[in-house]
Every structure is written in structure tokens, then in C-alpha cells.
Write a protein that holds these residues in place. Structure first.
Motif, PDB file in Angstrom:
ATOM      1  N   THR A  98       0.827  -1.206   0.000  1.00  0.00           N
ATOM      2  CA  THR A  98       0.000   0.000   0.000  1.00  0.00           C
ATOM      3  C   THR A  98       0.860   1.253   0.000  1.00  0.00           C
ATOM      4  N   VAL A  99       1.873   1.280   0.846  1.00  0.00           N
ATOM      5  CA  VAL A  99       2.753   2.448   0.934  1.00  0.00           C
ATOM      6  C   VAL A  99       3.500   2.655  -0.387  1.00  0.00           C
ATOM      7  N   CYS A 100       3.976   1.565  -0.990  1.00  0.00           N
ATOM      8  CA  CYS A 100       4.732   1.684  -2.244  1.00  0.00           C
ATOM      9  C   CYS A 100       3.858   2.245  -3.364  1.00  0.00           C
ATOM     10  N   ILE A 101       2.649   1.722  -3.498  1.00  0.00           N
ATOM     11  CA  ILE A 101       1.758   2.196  -4.562  1.00  0.00           C
ATOM     12  C   ILE A 101       1.368   3.651  -4.319  1.00  0.00           C
ATOM     13  N   ALA A 102       1.000   3.972  -3.073  1.00  0.00           N
ATOM     14  CA  ALA A 102       0.592   5.345  -2.757  1.00  0.00           C
ATOM     15  C   ALA A 102       1.743   6.319  -2.966  1.00  0.00           C
ATOM     16  N   ALA A 103       2.929   5.979  -2.470  1.00  0.00           N
ATOM     17  CA  ALA A 103       4.082   6.868  -2.616  1.00  0.00           C
ATOM     18  C   ALA A 103       4.480   7.021  -4.085  1.00  0.00           C
ATOM     19  N   TRP A 133      -3.848  11.757  -8.416  1.00  0.00           N
ATOM     20  CA  TRP A 133      -3.238  10.536  -7.905  1.00  0.00           C
ATOM     21  C   TRP A 133      -4.160   9.820  -6.921  1.00  0.00           C
ATOM     22  N   LEU A 134      -5.000  10.583  -6.192  1.00  0.00           N
ATOM     23  CA  LEU A 134      -5.949   9.957  -5.271  1.00  0.00           C
ATOM     24  C   LEU A 134      -7.031   9.193  -6.024  1.00  0.00           C
ATOM     25  N   TYR A 135      -7.461   9.736  -7.158  1.00  0.00           N
ATOM     26  CA  TYR A 135      -8.444   9.022  -7.974  1.00  0.00           C
ATOM     27  C   TYR A 135      -7.859   7.707  -8.487  1.00  0.00           C
ATOM     28  N   ASP A 136      -6.603   7.772  -8.911  1.00  0.00           N
ATOM     29  CA  ASP A 136      -5.960   6.555  -9.403  1.00  0.00           C
ATOM     30  C   ASP A 136      -5.840   5.507  -8.288  1.00  0.00           C
ATOM     31  N   LEU A 137      -5.447   5.951  -7.104  1.00  0.00           N
ATOM     32  CA  LEU A 137      -5.311   5.017  -5.985  1.00  0.00           C
ATOM     33  C   LEU A 137      -6.645   4.393  -5.620  1.00  0.00           C
ATOM     34  N   ALA A 138      -7.717   5.184  -5.633  1.00  0.00           N
ATOM     35  CA  ALA A 138      -9.041   4.669  -5.277  1.00  0.00           C
ATOM     36  C   ALA A 138      -9.475   3.563  -6.224  1.00  0.00           C
ATOM     37  N   ALA A 139      -9.006   3.623  -7.462  1.00  0.00           N
ATOM     38  CA  ALA A 139      -9.366   2.584  -8.437  1.00  0.00           C
ATOM     39  C   ALA A 139      -8.406   1.398  -8.390  1.00  0.00           C
ATOM     40  N   ILE A 140      -7.126   1.673  -8.132  1.00  0.00           N
ATOM     41  CA  ILE A 140      -6.103   0.625  -8.246  1.00  0.00           C
ATOM     42  C   ILE A 140      -6.001  -0.233  -6.995  1.00  0.00           C
ATOM     43  N   VAL A 141      -5.925   0.384  -5.819  1.00  0.00           N
ATOM     44  CA  VAL A 141      -5.618  -0.362  -4.592  1.00  0.00           C
ATOM     45  C   VAL A 141      -6.639  -1.460  -4.288  1.00  0.00           C
ATOM     46  N   PRO A 142      -7.966  -1.187  -4.313  1.00  0.00           N
ATOM     47  CA  PRO A 142      -8.907  -2.285  -4.015  1.00  0.00           C
ATOM     48  C   PRO A 142      -8.790  -3.450  -4.992  1.00  0.00           C
ATOM     49  N   ILE A 143      -8.619  -3.130  -6.273  1.00  0.00           N
ATOM     50  CA  ILE A 143      -8.485  -4.199  -7.270  1.00  0.00           C
ATOM     51  C   ILE A 143      -7.192  -4.972  -7.042  1.00  0.00           C
ATOM     52  N   MET A 163       0.101   9.921 -16.336  1.00  0.00           N
ATOM     53  CA  MET A 163       0.137   9.751 -14.882  1.00  0.00           C
ATOM     54  C   MET A 163       0.043   8.269 -14.513  1.00  0.00           C
ATOM     55  N   LEU A 164      -0.875   7.557 -15.160  1.00  0.00           N
ATOM     56  CA  LEU A 164      -1.058   6.140 -14.862  1.00  0.00           C
ATOM     57  C   LEU A 164       0.186   5.340 -15.233  1.00  0.00           C
ATOM     58  N   ALA A 165       0.762   5.638 -16.378  1.00  0.00           N
ATOM     59  CA  ALA A 165       1.956   4.901 -16.810  1.00  0.00           C
ATOM     60  C   ALA A 165       3.146   5.198 -15.897  1.00  0.00           C
ATOM     61  N   THR A 166       3.337   6.476 -15.553  1.00  0.00           N
ATOM     62  CA  THR A 166       4.474   6.840 -14.696  1.00  0.00           C
ATOM     63  C   THR A 166       4.321   6.245 -13.301  1.00  0.00           C
ATOM     64  N   GLY A 167       3.124   6.382 -12.730  1.00  0.00           N
ATOM     65  CA  GLY A 167       2.891   5.808 -11.407  1.00  0.00           C
ATOM     66  C   GLY A 167       3.032   4.303 -11.404  1.00  0.00           C
TER      67      GLY A 167
END
Length: 322
Positions: free
Chosen positions: A42-47, A65-75, A129-133
Motif C-alpha cells: 500500500t505504501v509503495c503504490i501510494a508513494a 493521484w488519489l483518484y488513481d489510488l481509489a481505483a487501483i488499490v482495491p483491485i 500519470m497512470l503509466a508513470t505511477g
């Protein structure tokens, strides 16, 4: 090899006490191990996505970045749990932990891209943003998982499972990571069906999660019968299979067979793999296209002939492909 030497005591005495001490309850260690992996991921993805946002803030919306995390982390949690990326038994080595984490994350990005495209909300996400993150997350996940598993195993000496090695008939001790080593000659004979002897063996292995037996080939069947009622995952060394590298066991009628290769993936797995390949390509191709064009031009300038080199290879089904 981490060994605590001990022997099964005399059958007429109290249950034997193995030298050294068992590690703390394995259920506690497993919970801590799983919690640690979840927290690290979680920390790695968020950071990573926060860093990507800071670098690309001029090209993305506020809090993108918060929108991306809300979609990525649960999945990611769902896919990683399904892939065994948090399982102590499957992430017991640094290589397995890194592979499962990276594989789960790439599948997550593919799933997010597919869902966003299917429901026509892809404009909500910034592709750059998605590709870089994703690149940052992939790298940070790999390094963090490697460091975490390596630290817990090699520095703290923590193992998610207690593994006991039983050595029989003066066998050489196989190399490996064992919690306890039990020398069985003159203390336990699988040929003798003595209830007290079996009871003492069970009590000696009370804290074990896994038992491995090293014995002569002619004694394997006897040990197999002796451990079938131990209520512990029990295995027997078969070093002669090392060159075969078996994938598992199967059956032909009543005769066991060794699985050395598997057939094609089932339809559902092929659909998932194909979807992932397409999504990953759509994300990576725009980033890699300039580099590929430069490399193609350099190859053309450096040597005559086509840019792409073709070679006959043995492919699917052992067929020659070109």
C-alpha cells in the motif's frame, strides 16, 4: 541451514523435548507477515503515484493521484490475494514474493485500463500519470518486497512455518531451512505399530506445520503410512527426481504418475492473459515508440538488411516456427 538438534526420547519415558525452543505461535507470525506485506504494498503504490503526481502536476488535475489510488488499490488487493501474493507459504522466498507482487500489480493495471475503457471513463485517468505511477510502483514494490522478505528471514530469523526434518537410517542431512531436526534411528521405527510410539511422535511434532522425511527409497512407503494420520503436512525427499523437475503428481487408474509438463491454459486463463497483454501493450507502446524508432534507425544505419531479425525456433507444440 537453521537447525535445532533433537532426538525422540525413550518410548518408556515422557514425551521428548527437542533442544532449543519453537518460535512464537506461527499463526501470529503469519498474521504479522501478511500485514507487513499489505502495508508495504500500500505504501509503495501510494508513494509512487504521489511522486508521479508531483513530477507531472503541471499536466494532471489536482488530486489526480488519489483518484488513481481509489481505483487501483482495491483491485490490487483482490488480485494479489487470489494470486497468493500475501500467502506466507507462496512468498517464502524473495524471488516468489517479488514475482507475485509484480505480477499482481501488472494484472491490476490491465484490469483498471480494461474497465475504464469498457465503461467509457478512460478520460478520467491521465495516461501519462497512470503509466508513470505504474512504473514507479512496479520498481518500488519489487525492491520493498525483496527487502522485507529478506530481512524477516535472514536478519530476524522469522519463518512463517515451522518445518521439521526427520532423518532416518543415517541419511545425510539435506540442505534446507528447517526449524527442528529429529534423528529417528533407534527412536522411531515406522515398521512397528506401537500406539505409544506414535503418540510420542505426535506430541514431539505438536508445533510443526510441515514435516519432511529423509530416508532410503525402500522405507518411503512405510514412512508414508506412518505419517498419514499425523494431521500435519508430511513430505518425503526424492532427490532422484531433481533432474526431472516434476510439476506435481497425477494418477493413471491406480498408478501414480509424475507431471512434467502442463497443457495449454484453460479458456478463462487465456482470456485473462490476452486481456492483460493488450492492456499492457496499449499503456507501454506510446512510451516506448520513440525509443523503438530510434533503435530501428540506428540498426538500419549500422548494418544492411531488415531491421527485424527472424530465426527458426521451436515453438508451441515443439513445431518449427519462423
Amino acid at each position: 541451514m537453521n537447525l535445532e538438534l533433537g532426538k525422540l526420547g525413550d518410548f518408556n519415558s515422557e514425551p521428548p523435548t527437542l533442544s532449543g525452543t519453537w518460535r512464537k505461535p506461527q499463526s501470529t507470525i503469519r498474521v504479522q507477515f501478511i500485514t507487513g506485506l499489505i502495508a508495504i504494498d500500500t505504501v509503495c503504490i501510494a508513494a509512487s503515484f504521489k511522486l508521479a503526481f508531483q513530477l507531472l502536476a503541471f499536466r494532471t488535475e489536482q488530486n489526480q493521484w488519489l483518484y488513481d489510488l481509489a481505483a487501483i488499490v482495491p483491485i490490487y488487493y483482490v488480485i494479489a490475494a487470489n494470486q497468493g501474493a500475501f500467502s506466507p507459504s507462496q512468498t517464502g522466498t524473495t524471488r516468489a514474493a517479488v514475482r507475485l507482487g509484480a505480477q499482481s500489480f501488472m494484472m491490476t493495471i490491465g484490469a483498471v485500463a480494461l474497465v475504464a475503457f469498457s465503461v467509457k471513463v478512460s478520460d478520467t485517468f491521465s495516461r501519462v500519470m497512470l503509466a508513470t505511477g505504474s512504473v514507479f510502483s512496479f520498481v518500488s514494490l519489487s525492491f520493498a518486497r525483496y527487502a522485507f522478505v529478506s530481512y524477516t528471514r535472514n536478519v530476524l530469523g522469522i519463518r512463517p512455518y515451522n518445518t521439521v526434518l526427520l532423518t532416518d537410517t543415517e541419511q545425510n542431512i539435506p540442505y534446507g531451512d528447517y526449524s527442528v531436526l529429529v534423528m529417528t534411528p533407534d527412536h522411531f521405527d515406522p515398521d512397528k505399530h506401537d500406539p505409544d510410539m506414535y503418540d510420542r511422535l505426535a506430541q514431539s511434532l505438536g508445533h510443526a506445520d510441515r514435516v519432511i522425511v529423509s530416508c532410503l527409497p525402500e522405507r518411503r512407503e512405510r514412512w508414508a503410512h506412518a505419517l498419514k494420520g499425523a494431521n500435519i503436512q508430511s513430505e518425503i525427499f526424492a532427490p532422484e527426481l531433481l533432474g526431472i523437475a516434476p510439476l506435481g503428481l497425477s494418477w493413471q487408474d491406480d498408478v501414480p504418475t509424475i507431471v512434467v509438463a502442463k497443457g495449454p491454459l484453460p479458456l478463462s486463463a487465456r482470456v485473462v492473459k490476452r486481456t492483460f497483454d493488450l492492456c499492457a501493450t496499449l499503456l507501454a507502446l506510446p512510451l516506448l515508440m520513440p525509443l523503438m524508432l530510434v533503435v530501428a534507425a540506428l540498426i538500419k544505419l549500422d548494418s544492411p538488411g531488415p531491421v527485424f531479425f527472424k530465426q527458426t525456433r521451436i515453438g508451441r507444440g515443439n513445431k518449427n516456427l519462423r
